[in-house]
Design a protein around this motif. Structure first.
Motif, PDB file in Angstrom:
ATOM      1  N   LEU A 151      46.754  17.621  65.676  1.00  0.00           N
ATOM      2  CA  LEU A 151      47.765  18.674  65.764  1.00  0.00           C
ATOM      3  C   LEU A 151      48.472  18.846  64.421  1.00  0.00           C
ATOM      4  N   TYR A 152      48.482  20.062  63.975  1.00  0.00           N
ATOM      5  CA  TYR A 152      49.087  20.405  62.684  1.00  0.00           C
ATOM      6  C   TYR A 152      50.437  21.108  62.883  1.00  0.00           C
ATOM      7  N   ARG A 153      50.503  21.976  63.897  1.00  0.00           N
ATOM      8  CA  ARG A 153      51.714  22.775  64.122  1.00  0.00           C
ATOM      9  C   ARG A 153      52.055  22.789  65.608  1.00  0.00           C
ATOM     10  N   LEU A 154      53.346  22.569  65.890  1.00  0.00           N
ATOM     11  CA  LEU A 154      53.852  22.662  67.259  1.00  0.00           C
ATOM     12  C   LEU A 154      54.991  23.679  67.283  1.00  0.00           C
ATOM     13  N   SER A 155      54.886  24.635  68.195  1.00  0.00           N
ATOM     14  CA  SER A 155      55.932  25.637  68.375  1.00  0.00           C
ATOM     15  C   SER A 155      56.435  25.570  69.808  1.00  0.00           C
ATOM     16  N   LEU A 156      57.688  25.222  69.954  1.00  0.00           N
ATOM     17  CA  LEU A 156      58.368  25.252  71.249  1.00  0.00           C
ATOM     18  C   LEU A 156      59.433  26.339  71.137  1.00  0.00           C
ATOM     19  N   ILE A 157      59.185  27.483  71.775  1.00  0.00           N
ATOM     20  CA  ILE A 157      60.012  28.663  71.503  1.00  0.00           C
ATOM     21  C   ILE A 157      60.422  29.364  72.795  1.00  0.00           C
ATOM     22  N   ASN A 192      55.488   8.901  66.513  1.00  0.00           N
ATOM     23  CA  ASN A 192      54.851   8.900  65.190  1.00  0.00           C
ATOM     24  C   ASN A 192      53.651   9.842  65.211  1.00  0.00           C
ATOM     25  N   HIS A 193      53.614  10.743  64.277  1.00  0.00           N
ATOM     26  CA  HIS A 193      52.551  11.753  64.268  1.00  0.00           C
ATOM     27  C   HIS A 193      52.471  12.374  62.885  1.00  0.00           C
ATOM     28  N   ARG A 194      51.305  12.957  62.581  1.00  0.00           N
ATOM     29  CA  ARG A 194      51.090  13.606  61.292  1.00  0.00           C
ATOM     30  C   ARG A 194      51.418  15.102  61.346  1.00  0.00           C
ATOM     31  N   LEU A 195      52.180  15.492  62.305  1.00  0.00           N
ATOM     32  CA  LEU A 195      52.583  16.895  62.454  1.00  0.00           C
ATOM     33  C   LEU A 195      53.245  17.376  61.165  1.00  0.00           C
ATOM     34  N   GLN A 196      52.894  18.610  60.747  1.00  0.00           N
ATOM     35  CA  GLN A 196      53.430  19.137  59.491  1.00  0.00           C
ATOM     36  C   GLN A 196      54.371  20.329  59.685  1.00  0.00           C
ATOM     37  N   VAL A 197      54.187  21.070  60.755  1.00  0.00           N
ATOM     38  CA  VAL A 197      55.042  22.241  61.008  1.00  0.00           C
ATOM     39  C   VAL A 197      55.595  22.128  62.420  1.00  0.00           C
ATOM     40  N   LEU A 198      56.942  22.187  62.542  1.00  0.00           N
ATOM     41  CA  LEU A 198      57.592  22.108  63.847  1.00  0.00           C
ATOM     42  C   LEU A 198      58.539  23.295  63.993  1.00  0.00           C
ATOM     43  N   ASN A 199      58.231  24.126  64.962  1.00  0.00           N
ATOM     44  CA  ASN A 199      59.013  25.345  65.198  1.00  0.00           C
ATOM     45  C   ASN A 199      59.760  25.203  66.524  1.00  0.00           C
ATOM     46  N   LEU A 200      61.085  25.091  66.447  1.00  0.00           N
ATOM     47  CA  LEU A 200      61.926  24.912  67.639  1.00  0.00           C
ATOM     48  C   LEU A 200      62.966  26.035  67.688  1.00  0.00           C
ATOM     49  N   THR A 201      62.501  27.262  67.801  1.00  0.00           N
ATOM     50  CA  THR A 201      63.402  28.411  67.732  1.00  0.00           C
ATOM     51  C   THR A 201      63.669  28.997  69.109  1.00  0.00           C
ATOM     52  N   ARG A 202      64.852  29.611  69.194  1.00  0.00           N
ATOM     53  CA  ARG A 202      65.285  30.301  70.416  1.00  0.00           C
ATOM     54  C   ARG A 202      65.292  29.365  71.628  1.00  0.00           C
ATOM     55  N   LEU A 203      65.801  28.153  71.374  1.00  0.00           N
ATOM     56  CA  LEU A 203      66.039  27.212  72.461  1.00  0.00           C
ATOM     57  C   LEU A 203      67.554  27.155  72.709  1.00  0.00           C
ATOM     58  N   GLY A 204      67.984  26.157  73.461  1.00  0.00           N
ATOM     59  CA  GLY A 204      69.411  25.985  73.702  1.00  0.00           C
ATOM     60  C   GLY A 204      69.922  24.680  73.139  1.00  0.00           C
ATOM     61  N   LEU A 205      69.304  24.178  72.069  1.00  0.00           N
ATOM     62  CA  LEU A 205      69.671  22.889  71.489  1.00  0.00           C
ATOM     63  C   LEU A 205      71.114  22.900  71.001  1.00  0.00           C
ATOM     64  N   VAL A 206      71.887  21.905  71.460  1.00  0.00           N
ATOM     65  CA  VAL A 206      73.287  21.786  71.074  1.00  0.00           C
ATOM     66  C   VAL A 206      73.491  20.637  70.097  1.00  0.00           C
ATOM     67  N   HIS A 207      72.725  19.574  70.279  1.00  0.00           N
ATOM     68  CA  HIS A 207      72.881  18.390  69.440  1.00  0.00           C
ATOM     69  C   HIS A 207      71.533  17.717  69.248  1.00  0.00           C
ATOM     70  N   LEU A 208      71.316  17.193  68.054  1.00  0.00           N
ATOM     71  CA  LEU A 208      70.103  16.436  67.750  1.00  0.00           C
ATOM     72  C   LEU A 208      70.497  15.054  67.248  1.00  0.00           C
ATOM     73  N   HIS A 209      69.940  14.024  67.859  1.00  0.00           N
ATOM     74  CA  HIS A 209      70.216  12.669  67.411  1.00  0.00           C
ATOM     75  C   HIS A 209      69.599  12.461  66.038  1.00  0.00           C
ATOM     76  N   HIS A 210      70.207  11.582  65.242  1.00  0.00           N
ATOM     77  CA  HIS A 210      69.742  11.413  63.858  1.00  0.00           C
ATOM     78  C   HIS A 210      68.308  10.903  63.772  1.00  0.00           C
ATOM     79  N   ASN A 211      67.793  10.264  64.853  1.00  0.00           N
ATOM     80  CA  ASN A 211      66.414   9.743  64.800  1.00  0.00           C
ATOM     81  C   ASN A 211      65.419  10.619  65.555  1.00  0.00           C
ATOM     82  N   THR A 212      65.825  11.846  65.905  1.00  0.00           N
ATOM     83  CA  THR A 212      64.950  12.720  66.693  1.00  0.00           C
ATOM     84  C   THR A 212      63.601  12.941  66.013  1.00  0.00           C
ATOM     85  N   PHE A 213      63.605  13.109  64.700  1.00  0.00           N
ATOM     86  CA  PHE A 213      62.358  13.440  63.992  1.00  0.00           C
ATOM     87  C   PHE A 213      61.867  12.307  63.097  1.00  0.00           C
ATOM     88  N   GLU A 214      62.380  11.103  63.268  1.00  0.00           N
ATOM     89  CA  GLU A 214      62.012  10.000  62.374  1.00  0.00           C
ATOM     90  C   GLU A 214      60.524   9.679  62.418  1.00  0.00           C
TER      91      GLU A 214
END
Length: 467
Positions: free
Chosen positions: A100-106, A120-142
Motif C-alpha cells: 500500500l502506497y496511498r490511503l485515503s479516508l475521506i 508500522n507501515h511503508r505508507l507514503q501518502v495519507l489523506n484524511l480529509t472531510r472527517l470529523g477529527l477533533v484531536h490527534l494523539h502525538h503518537n497517532t502516526f509514529e
C-alpha cells in the motif's frame, strides 16, 4: 563582482523564486485532482471494488470489508474509503497490505477519532480529509516512518502536536486548511522555518477560536510571538501580556492586534521603559508610581489607548499639559491616587482635540474643596459628565473640621466653599455705587447748565467765578 555578474545572479534568484512558486502551484493542482479522483468511491453501493486499471486501486464505500483481508489476489497500492458512518476508525487493517502506497479516508464527517495509532507501515501518502477529527494523539502516526504527504484539511482539529510533524522525518508536505485552530502556543511551530516550510496551505489556515475567528493563522501566531518577545520586564519582574483580539483595519488591508500589558501589583515605582508595539491597554494598578512624565516624553506610549494607573502615588498631572497623548487616548484612570488639585485647562485643551475619548476615572482622590480650585473643577466635571464614569466617587478630602468632608463635588454648592458675604454690599461694592451716583450727578448738572444757558443766557455759577 562586476555589474554583469550581479545582474546574472539576480536573474538566477528570480528564476529560482518563480520555479519554487510554480512547484507549489503544481502540488496544489495535483492535490486537488487527487481529492477529486479519490472521491469516486461515493458512486459505489456499500461495498468494496478493486480497479486494476487504475494502479490497483481499491474503492470502498461505507467502510472496509474484512473479506479482503484474507484475499491473496488483492494487492492494492491505493485504498480509498469514504462514507463511513461510525464515529471511530481502526487503521490496523493496513498491515495486511504491505504494498500500500496511498490511503485515503475521506468524506466521513462522523469519524472523530482513531481507535489506535497507525501500525508500522511503508505508507507514503495519507489523506484524511472531510472527517470529523477533533484531536490527534502525538503518537497517532509514529508507525508511518516513510510518510511523505499528510492531508488533514477539512476537519475539526483545534491543535496539532509539534511531535507529529517533527518526528516524521520523511514528511515533505502537510495540508491543514479548514480546521478550527485554537491559535495558541501549541501551534507556534508553524513559524518554525524548518517545520513551517512543509505546510503547503499555511496561507489558507484560519483560526477557529472566537477572538481570532477567521483570521490567518500565520499572522495571529506572529502577533503572539512578537508580543511574548517584547513583553516588558521591570527590575526582574515580568508583566503579563495577552493578545485579546485581532481586527481588520478600516480599509481591511491589514490586521490590527488589540493587546493588553498587565504590570499591576509588581511594586513598580516607574513606567516600563519599553513596551510592545501595537499595545492597546496598559494596566499599572497597585504600584508606587508617582511620575507620569513618560506619557509626555516616551514615544512608545503615544499610541497606547487605555491606561489604568489606579492605586498609585500620583499627586500631580500638570505635566500632561500639551501632551500629544491627551489627543489620542480612549481610557484614562487615576482612581485612588494622591491628587488634590490640577489646572483643568491642562487636560481640557487635549480633550477638545480628542475624538475618541471613552472613559475617565478620577474617583477616590483627596480633592481640595476651596473657593480657588473647586468652582473650575466642578464645571469641568459637569462638562464631561458623559465621560467620567465614577463621578459619584469624586469627593472632597476627608477632614473632621470641614462641613464639606467627603461630599460629592458635582453636587456641592459653591456657597459652601466660597462662603456668603456678611453684608448685602461689600465695601468695594459701596464705592462702586458712590462713583456711579457721582457720574450720574455730573451728567445731569451738565445737561441742566446747558438748558439754562440756551433758555436765559445765564452761565453756570462756577463759570462766573473763574477769573
Amino acid at each position: 563582482m562586476n555589474s554583469f555578474q550581479l545582474v546574472f545572479f539576480q536573474v538566477l534568484k528570480s528564476m529560482k523564486t518563480f520555479l519554487v512558486h510554480l512547484f507549489f502551484i503544481w502540488i496544489l493542482i495535483i492535490q486537488a485532482l487527487h481529492l477529486g479522483n479519490s472521491g469516486s468511491c461515493n458512486s459505489l453501493s456499500k461495498r468494496c471494488e478493486m480497479r486494476t486499471d487504475k494502479l490497483d486501486k481499491l474503492l470502498c464505500n461505507g467502510g472496509f470489508q474484512k473479506n479482503y483481508l484474507n484475499s491473496t489476489s488483492v494487492h492494492p497500492r491505493i485504498i480509498v474509503i469514504c462514507q463511513v458512518t461510525s464515529s471511530s476508525f481502526d487503521p490496523a487493517f493496513i498491515s495486511n497490505f504491505p504494498q500500500l502506497y496511498r490511503l485515503s479516508l475521506i468524506n466521513s464527517p462522523n469519524i472523530s477519532k482513531f481507535t489506535q495509532p497507525f501500525p508500522n507501515h511503508r505508507l507514503q501518502v495519507l489523506n484524511l480529509t472531510r472527517l470529523g477529527l477533533v484531536h490527534l494523539h502525538h503518537n497517532t502516526f509514529e508507525g508511518l516512518k516513510h510518510l511523505r504527504i499528510l492531508d488533514l484539511s477539512h476537519n475539526k482539529l483545534k491543535q496539532l502536536d509539534r511531535h507529529i510533524v517533527e518526528h516524521l522525518s520523511e514528511l515533505q508536505q502537510i495540508f491543514l486548511r479548514s480546521n478550527n485552530w485554537d491559535c495558541d502556543s501549541h501551534l507556534k511551530w508553524v513559524l518554525n522555518p524548518l517545520l513551517g516550510k512543509k505546510l503547503m496551505d499555511a496561507n489558507h489556515m484560519t483560526c477557529g477560536v472566537l477572538k481570532y475567528k477567521g483570521k490567518p493563522v500565520l499572522a495571529v501566531m506572529s502577533f503572539i510571538k512578537n508580543l511574548r518577545n517584547e513583553c516588558p520586564k521591570v527590575d526582574s519582574k515580568s508583566c503579563n501580556c495577552s493578545l485579546d483580539l485581532i481586527v481588520w483595519s478600516p480599509n481591511k488591508d491589514y490586521l490590527v492586534p488589540v493587546t493588553t500589558v498587565n504590570c499591576s501589583r509588581l511594586d513598580l515605582d516607574h513606567f516600563p521603559a519599553s513596551i510592545p508595539s501595537n499595545i492597546t491597554t496598559l494596566l499599572l494598578t497597585g504600584n508606587k508610581i508617582s511620575d507620569i512624565s513618560p506619557l509626555l516624553t516616551n514615544p512608545k506610549y503615544l499610541d497606547v489607548s487605555d491606561i489604568y494607573l489606579d492605586e498609585n502615588q500620583i499627586s500631580n498631572i500638570d505635566k500632561l499639559e500639551g501632551a500629544d497623548w491627551l489627543t489620542k487616548f480612549r481610557v484614562f484612570s487615576l482612581r485612588s491616587n494622591k491628587l488634590t488639585a490640577f489646572p483643568t485647562f491642562a487636560l481640557e485643551n487635549g480633550f477638545r482635540k480628542n475624538g475618541q475619548i471613552g472613559k475617565i476615572y478620577f474617583g477616590n482622590n483627596p480633592w481640595i474643596c476651596d473657593c480657588t480650585f473647586t468652582p473650575s473643577f466642578k464645571d469641568f466635571i459637569i462638562k464631561y459628565t458623559d465621560l467620567i464614569e465614577d463621578i459619584d466617587d469624586i469627593r472632597c478630602a476627608f477632614s473632621e473640621d470641614d462641613d464639606n468632608s467627603l461630599k460629592v463635588i458635582s453636587e456641592l454648592k459653591l456657597s459652601s466653599v466660597c462662603g456668603v458675604p456678611s453684608s448685602f454690599l461689600s465695601p468695594l461694592d459701596c464705592l462702586n455705587v458712590l462713583l456711579i451716583c457721582l457720574i450720574i450727578f455730573v451728567i445731569l448738572k451738565l445737561l441742566y447748565d446747558y438748558w439754562l444757558y440756551k433758555s436765559s443766557g445765564k452761565l453756570p455759577w462756577i463759570i462766573t467765578k473763574i477769573p
